[in-house]
Design a protein around this motif. Structure first.
Motif, PDB file in Angstrom:
ATOM      1  N   LEU A 125       0.829  -1.201   0.000  1.00  0.00           N
ATOM      2  CA  LEU A 125       0.000   0.000   0.000  1.00  0.00           C
ATOM      3  C   LEU A 125       0.867   1.255   0.000  1.00  0.00           C
ATOM      4  O   LEU A 125       1.913   1.308   0.644  1.00  0.00           O
ATOM      5  CB  LEU A 125      -0.889  -0.006   1.245  1.00  0.00           C
ATOM      6  N   ASP A 126       0.420   2.250  -0.731  1.00  0.00           N
ATOM      7  CA  ASP A 126       1.070   3.562  -0.722  1.00  0.00           C
ATOM      8  C   ASP A 126       0.004   4.608  -0.423  1.00  0.00           C
ATOM      9  O   ASP A 126      -1.103   4.545  -0.963  1.00  0.00           O
ATOM     10  CB  ASP A 126       1.740   3.853  -2.066  1.00  0.00           C
ATOM     11  N   MET A 127       0.345   5.549   0.440  1.00  0.00           N
ATOM     12  CA  MET A 127      -0.612   6.579   0.828  1.00  0.00           C
ATOM     13  C   MET A 127      -0.213   7.934   0.279  1.00  0.00           C
ATOM     14  O   MET A 127       0.970   8.272   0.238  1.00  0.00           O
ATOM     15  CB  MET A 127      -0.705   6.677   2.359  1.00  0.00           C
ATOM     16  N   THR A 128      -1.212   8.705  -0.116  1.00  0.00           N
ATOM     17  CA  THR A 128      -0.983  10.069  -0.582  1.00  0.00           C
ATOM     18  C   THR A 128      -1.084  10.993   0.619  1.00  0.00           C
ATOM     19  O   THR A 128      -2.181  11.289   1.112  1.00  0.00           O
ATOM     20  CB  THR A 128      -2.023  10.462  -1.648  1.00  0.00           C
ATOM     21  N   LEU A 129       0.064  11.439   1.102  1.00  0.00           N
ATOM     22  CA  LEU A 129       0.112  12.250   2.321  1.00  0.00           C
ATOM     23  C   LEU A 129       0.303  13.730   2.037  1.00  0.00           C
ATOM     24  O   LEU A 129       0.282  14.538   2.967  1.00  0.00           O
ATOM     25  CB  LEU A 129       1.236  11.753   3.233  1.00  0.00           C
TER      26      LEU A 129
END
Length: 368
Positions: A302-306
């Motif tokens: 998973l990759d999050m847009t922070l």
């Protein structure tokens, strides 16, 4: 006659001189008295001022206000650089050890809808067991950087390794030579859920890897805290006695205890306990941050847009209010703003920050 006149003239001159002399003496005496009185008054004034200046508040001598909690702590603790420890949160990894000592906790999903928790510590010296510790996900690196923290983890996703090996983040991990002497395995649970560290191991790792031990000179607290002796009472009418975060596997929630002003944490259907002191985890503040998330090319990680902006909730003292968040740089700080666009003010104490994917925002429940 002339003799008599001369005698009277001389006599008059003597009288005049005598009178003048008496006047001069009187003036000198009066001036002298006034000078002594003024001197005495000035002396009294100086003594009174000195007494006022020695009246100081000694209640926080040797202490500073923690950048993590806003509470007063020993200056050696409050000025030290914190550590951010990556906690495993699958059911086979609990109970947790040492997590009640963390001042700030981040919870975010990883693959398979499970969550991991990152505890940020400033006081960990006496802890004998911290963990269990699990592998890094790159967005946790960005969380740690917001606090100028040294990141502690065991393992990492392949998408995080290059970043960990760069000079952008100080970290203590399993890929480093010091790992074998600071991490340890226990027999109370199966691998890979049995990896731990203690306070002495963290300090050894920091020393051997040569990391800076104090905050950056230009670092200021991530949050704004209420003035000492005051309490944040949100203007919102939204009552928040129970907060369900909507995570699908551990299904965590918080319950407000009005007597203490704390939110007590539950997960997996029961109280969330630290086995090192048998205390239930709790906090003063909860921040829910709605984020977008995507998968890396392996269709698993998973990759999050922070960066950018989004919505969320700020919950404290039995109430909740809607907030927005923004962050312009991955390596920068996230700011949380109220409806007027002002940065939120937190109550003193621990804070739990929860990352919730936007598609699951309806699963968050805040109720009476």
């Amino acid at each position: 006659f002339n003799k008599f006149r001369n005698y009277e003239g001389v006599n008059m001159q003597k009288k005049i001189l005598t009178a003048l002399t008496l006047i001069i003496v009187a003036m000198i005496l009066v001036t002298g008295c006034k000078g002594k009185k003024t001197e005495k008054e000035e002396k009294t004034t100086v003594e009174e001022t000195t007494i006022e200046e020695t009246t100081v508040d000694n209640s926080h001598i040797g202490q500073v206000r923690s950048k993590l909690t806003g509470e007063y702590v020993d200056e050696k603790i409050g000025n030290r650089r914190p550590v951010a420890v990556m906690y495993n949160n699958i059911i086979n990894a609990i109970p947790h050890s040492g997590l009640s000592n963390a001042s700030v906790c981040y919870e975010a999903p990883v693959e398979g809808c499970i969550t991991r928790i990152m505890g940020i510590f400033e006081n960990y010296d006496d802890l004998k067991k911290i963990g269990s510790i699990r592998s890094c996900r790159i967005y946790y690196c960005y969380f740690a950087l917001e606090w100028d923290a040294i990141y502690v983890h065991f393992g990492q996703s392949k998408y995080a390794l290059d970043f960990l090996k760069s000079d952008k983040i100080d970290n203590v991990g399993s890929y480093q030579s010091v790992a074998n002497s600071i991490f340890f395995r226990t027999t109370d649970r199966v691998a890979p859920h049995n990896c731990f560290i203690d306070g002495a191991g963290i300090k050894k790792g920091i020393k051997e890897l040569g990391y800076r031990k104090k905050y950056k000179k230009d670092y200021s607290s991530h949050f704004q805290f209420a003035d000492e002796g005051t309490k944040v009472d949100l203007a919102s009418e939204k009552i928040a006695n129970k907060v369900e975060l909507g995570y699908q596997i551990n299904k965590p929630w918080f319950e407000y205890d009005a007597a203490t002003g704390l939110y007590k944490r539950f997960q997996y259907g029961k109280a969330h306990i630290d086995d090192q002191n048998n205390e239930q985890l709790s906090c003063s503040n909860i921040i829910i941050q709605y984020v977008n998330a995507t998968l890396y090319p392996d269709n698993k990680s998973l990759d999050m847009t922070l960066t950018g902006s989004g919505k969320g909730w700020y919950i404290t003292n039995g109430k909740a209010e809607k907030i927005t968040w923004n962050k312009s740089d991955k390596l920068g700080r996230t700011t949380y703003l109220d409806k007027s666009g002002n940065e939120i003010v937190l109550n003193d104490g621990k804070t739990w920050i929860c990352m919730v994917q936007n598609e699951y925002s309806d699963n968050v429940k805040i109720s009476k």
